[in-house]
Structure formats: C-alpha cells, structure tokens
Design a protein around this motif. Structure first.
Motif, short mmCIF file in Angstrom:
data_model
loop_
_atom_site.label_atom_id
_atom_site.label_comp_id
_atom_site.label_asym_id
_atom_site.label_seq_id
_atom_site.Cartn_x
_atom_site.Cartn_y
_atom_site.Cartn_z
N SER A 33 0.85 -1.19 0.00
CA SER A 33 0.00 0.00 0.00
C SER A 33 0.88 1.23 0.00
O SER A 33 2.08 1.16 0.32
CB SER A 33 -0.90 0.01 1.24
N LEU A 34 0.31 2.38 -0.32
CA LEU A 34 1.08 3.62 -0.31
C LEU A 34 1.63 3.90 1.08
O LEU A 34 2.77 4.35 1.23
CB LEU A 34 0.21 4.78 -0.79
N LEU A 38 5.59 4.87 1.69
CA LEU A 38 5.77 6.32 1.69
C LEU A 38 6.90 6.73 2.62
O LEU A 38 6.96 6.29 3.77
CB LEU A 38 4.46 7.00 2.12
N PRO A 54 2.19 0.58 -5.42
CA PRO A 54 0.77 0.81 -5.70
C PRO A 54 0.54 1.67 -6.95
O PRO A 54 1.33 2.55 -7.27
CB PRO A 54 0.27 1.53 -4.45
N ASN A 56 -1.09 4.49 -9.46
CA ASN A 56 -1.59 5.87 -9.40
C ASN A 56 -1.20 6.58 -8.10
O ASN A 56 -2.00 7.25 -7.47
CB ASN A 56 -3.12 5.85 -9.54
N SER A 57 0.07 6.45 -7.72
CA SER A 57 0.52 6.99 -6.43
C SER A 57 1.59 8.07 -6.54
O SER A 57 1.90 8.72 -5.55
CB SER A 57 1.06 5.85 -5.57
N LYS A 102 0.34 9.20 -11.57
CA LYS A 102 -0.95 9.86 -11.69
C LYS A 102 -1.07 10.46 -13.08
O LYS A 102 -0.07 10.69 -13.77
CB LYS A 102 -1.08 10.95 -10.63
N VAL A 245 4.07 13.20 -3.95
CA VAL A 245 4.93 12.01 -3.85
C VAL A 245 5.94 12.03 -5.00
O VAL A 245 5.57 12.06 -6.17
CB VAL A 245 4.11 10.72 -3.89
#
Length: 306
Positions: A33-34, A38, A54, A56-57, A102, A245
């Motif tokens: 997961s983001l 992160l 993940p 589209n992060s 993104k 990000v």
C-alpha cells in the motif's frame, strides 16, 4: 576508514554503521500500500520492487539510471552494451512505471551525451516530451584527443497534457548590469538588496549554475555518479507541490529522497546496494537537523552552489 583532512566533509560510514542504517530499509514481498512505502528507502532491485508498488501513487518521477558505461556501483557492475540493447534495458523497467504515475504526473530522466539519444525514443512511447534540459557538469578530467565531456541532459516528460509547473518557484537571481529606472526613479524590473542589484528571471533549459558535490560539501558521498541536491531541487520545485509524492527507482545515495524531504514532499525510493541504502538513510536523518540545500537560499537559486 582513513583519517580525513579537516575540511573534508564527505559522508562515509563504517561497516557497523552501514549495517545499522541498512537494517532500517524496507524490503517488499507482496503488493504494498502507499502507506507502507511512503517516505521509505526500499532495499531491493528496482525490477522487482517496481512491480510491488501501488498504482496511481506518484506525482513526480525523477530517474538517474545507469548510463551506458561500464561502471562500478558498490558491489555491482553495470556493463556497457550496444545502443539497441541499452534501449531494450531502458524499456524493460520504464514501461513498468507507467501504472504508478498519476494522470498529471511529470517525469525527468537523466542521461549523458552518448546515451541521451535513446531516452526520447524509449520514453516517448509512454509519455509526452516537453523539453530537454542540458546542464554543465564541470567536474572531470580532460581528454587528450577529444573535447572534455562537461554536458549532461535531463529529459522532461509528462504523462498527460495537464501537469504541474511552478515557474515562480524556480526563477533565478541574476545580477543587473544595466539598472534601468522608470520615470519616477524606481527600479524597472529589478530590486536592490544592500549593494547588490538583481532581477528574478525565468530559467532556460541550459543550466550553468550547478556544482557537482565534492569533498568539502556536506552532501558529498562516495557514490560515483551522485547528483547535486540543487539540481534535483529545481526539478522538484518546478514539477510538484508540498505533500506530493516523488519517486526515484535508482536513488543511489539518496539525493532525490533527501531533497524531497527538505522541500516538504513525500518520497518513494529504491536502491539495491547496501552501502548506498545506508548512506541514504543517514542523509535523511541528517536532513532533520540540517534542512538547507546548498546553493538555494530564501527561495532563490544562487549563481553557483560551490
């Protein structure tokens, strides 16, 4: 570890320190997961780790891949190959990054003069080409039978037609040679600070204000192809906003991650060499105490950062 000269500020770690810092890195075993990745240094081969990140992060991807040169990176060696083979190598990992970005993401890809021609051909299959930045890399030895190589490129792409570009964040302070005034006697498009007259100008795609990290600069590490924080800061400030990000799949000794942190961005970074992973994590720790970027002061880029 050898005793360094008093002015030598190169960051080096002994074996125990390397082990301690590297142990703080993340290793992915499944799709993450983001939240799990992160602001983490991922200690892994990029080809494997990218598949576990993940969708589209990512708002901004900055990539400084191995150039098509035979060079040692820690315990690994990147071997020069034919141009077509190098294009295939670029495509093999770059194609995997598309799903991470993104729709309004920006992409910057570094290259030397020789491999630069491969970048638009490969990346152009997935992204929209916006510009080519050429910057003067003044460090290096001269050649006896050729021109000294002092030029590197950064290719600027976007995933779509809508993207972030913060022009005011990357304007350059230039000395005013002819300080014109308007009819009322006020400065015309320039300001005076003490005895210095300067104006802020829009940056071009030719950069001559970058100094490669060297032994008296605190950001310097033993990494053989380390990029300056000032260079990366320009890309981050122009093409992202605070809280965004920033992703670097070949982060080396951590410059992209460290600069992102100093500029209040989040990051995801991958590096496979233990020595560089440890240096990156140490630099992130030091950034808590020393958030400055050499050559960037009070929101202004100085002419030189050396």
């Amino acid at each position: 570890m050898k005793t360094k000269a008093p002015r030598n500020k190169t960051l080096e770690l002994n074996r125990a320190q390397t082990q301690t810092y590297a142990a703080q890195a993340v290793k992915l075993k499944r799709l993450a997961s983001l939240h799990e990745v992160l602001n983490q240094i991922i200690w892994q081969d990029a080809f494997k780790a990218i598949d576990l990140l993940p969708d589209n992060s990512v708002d901004l991807m900055i990539v400084d891949p191995p150039y098509n040169l035979t060079k040692n990176f820690g315990k690994s060696v990147f071997k020069e190959m034919g141009l077509n083979s190098y294009k295939e190598w670029l495509d093999s990992w770059l194609s995997k990054t598309v799903r991470l970005l993104k729709d309004n993401a920006s992409i910057y890809i570094c290259a030397d003069w020789k491999t630069s021609i491969a970048i638009p051909e490969v990346a152009g299959k997935y992204f929209l080409l916006q510009n080519r930045i050429s910057w003067e890399r003044e460090k290096g030895r001269g050649a006896s039978n050729n021109w000294k190589n002092c030029l590197e490129d950064i290719w600027f792409f976007t995933k779509g037609k809508d993207y972030t570009f913060n022009l005011d964040n990357v304007k350059i302070q230039r000395k005013v040679i002819a300080p014109y005034r308007d009819k009322s006697g006020l400065p015309k498009d320039w300001v005076q600070n003490d005895d210095e007259r300067y104006r802020l100008t829009a940056p071009s795609n030719i950069w001559t204000d970058i100094s490669i990290p060297f032994w008296s600069m605190p950001e310097n590490t033993p990494h053989p192809t380390q990029k300056p924080e000032k260079l990366i800061a320009k890309l981050i400030l122009a093409s992202s906003n605070e809280g965004d990000v920033v992703f670097d799949p070949f982060v080396g000794s951590g410059t992209t991650a460290v600069t992102a942190k100093k500029l209040k961005r989040n990051f995801i970074a991958i590096e496979r060499e233990k020595e560089y992973v440890a240096l990156a994590l140490k630099r992130l720790e030091l950034a808590e105490e020393f958030p400055e970027i050499q050559g960037y002061e009070n929101g202004i880029f100085r002419a030189r950062n050396g």
